[in-house]
Design an enzyme around this catalytic site. Sequence first.
Site, PDB file in Angstrom:
ATOM      1  N   ARG A  36      -5.995  91.510  20.970  1.00  0.00           N
ATOM      2  CA  ARG A  36      -4.960  91.773  22.168  1.00  0.00           C
ATOM      3  C   ARG A  36      -5.868  91.907  23.241  1.00  0.00           C
ATOM      4  O   ARG A  36      -5.326  91.827  24.311  1.00  0.00           O
ATOM      5  CB  ARG A  36      -4.661  93.100  22.030  1.00  0.00           C
ATOM      6  N   GLY A 373       7.526  93.728  17.230  1.00  0.00           N
ATOM      7  CA  GLY A 373       8.550  94.197  17.368  1.00  0.00           C
ATOM      8  C   GLY A 373       9.338  93.604  18.569  1.00  0.00           C
ATOM      9  O   GLY A 373      10.561  93.302  18.615  1.00  0.00           O
TER      10      GLY A 373
END
Length: 393
Positions: A36, A373
Amino acid sequence: MNKQTIRDVSWQGKRALVRVDFNVPIQKGVVGDDTRIRAAIPTIKYLVDHGASVVLMSHLGRPKNTVVEDLRLKPVADHLSSLMGISVQATPAVAGAEARVAAMSLTPGHVLLLENTRFDAREEANDESLAREYAALADVFVNDAFGAAHRAHASTEGVARYLPAVAGFLMERELDALAGTLEHPERPFITIIGGAKISDKIGVIENLLTKVDALLIGGGMANTFLLAQGHAMGDSLVEVSSIELAKRMIELAAQRGTKLLLPTDAVVADTFAPDATTRIVPITGVTSGWRILDIGPDTRIAYAHEIARAKTVIWNGPMGVFEMPAFATGTRAVAQALADSQAKSVIGGGDSVAAIEQMGLADKVSHISTGGGASLELLEGRVLPGVAALRDR
Ligand code: ADP
Ligand code: MG
């Protein structure tokens, strides 16, 4: 993408406030998987190279609105600093006067990382006063945290009300890959949906049924569809409360002329364990005492065949309990079929991404989403609040 990006701003001498997703594992002050952090570097580098000073902000873990020593972002600042070969300052302030002093003393080309946004109770409440404090730190807001864009928090949505707001490169890439593919797929367009529970993904199935040429279902969620068709599922995971939903989806597919593929055979096991006794059975032969933990060989071939003829494929959710090698074959077959195909292939969902990485095939697909998500909500056809807040092109 119909949103402005950092390319649309002239940065010389400006201060950028950049929301990134630095939610990475940290053990004893050392960053583990830094995917990330690396994913945010192109945006940070572009800003620095174009004469901006850069204030970064991110959440880390779930500190529940209070300071948790192990969830401080200082180790991430140090890690980013060594990855980029520039100095990255960290401040112990989330926002407010101390953060403002640090931000205002930045000169062009320099980078500051604010403290974990979730230390401040106002962050998840999307409190206006915190959004204003963030906005006071810069001239332009950049959202590059695709993985947090489905949350309307002060650092993702609130702050965008008080500053001009544009997308970073990672955000742009994710939106093009997911939303862009959904809007303009090359056909045949198929999706493969798996994972444990139908109830987690009913919104995804419902939305995709109206868009795809074929929907292939595997994993635990297939059991409820099969049960709805009248097949006995033995001791398999089923969601009785979702049988009606499954029936409705089967009808919707028939009405729309969308091909809905369900497993025709399965790997069943006598217990939920890596060393269970296993058998391969047709879907009509799942008896009590046995549970489905993977798709069977005929299903693998049928699904691989569909993937081979598709031009666009979206995959979310493993075909079986892939964490146990005995039940990873179906998931591996899908991953391999994707790797072998020329189709545009997009993978979203935490476990599916983990599976394809574990199988060493991640570099053989077109796009792997960094946001679990958020990618699911896009597949449901929802507008993400962090995206809606950005300036239209
Ligand atoms: P993703 O994170 O890719 O969206 P999910 O979280 O929905 O995927 O589902 C992943 C989980 O589903 C895995 O932990 C896997 O073990 C489980 N699973 C897959 N098939 C089965 C099955 N037949 N029975 C029970 N669990 C299953
Ligand atoms: Mg998951």
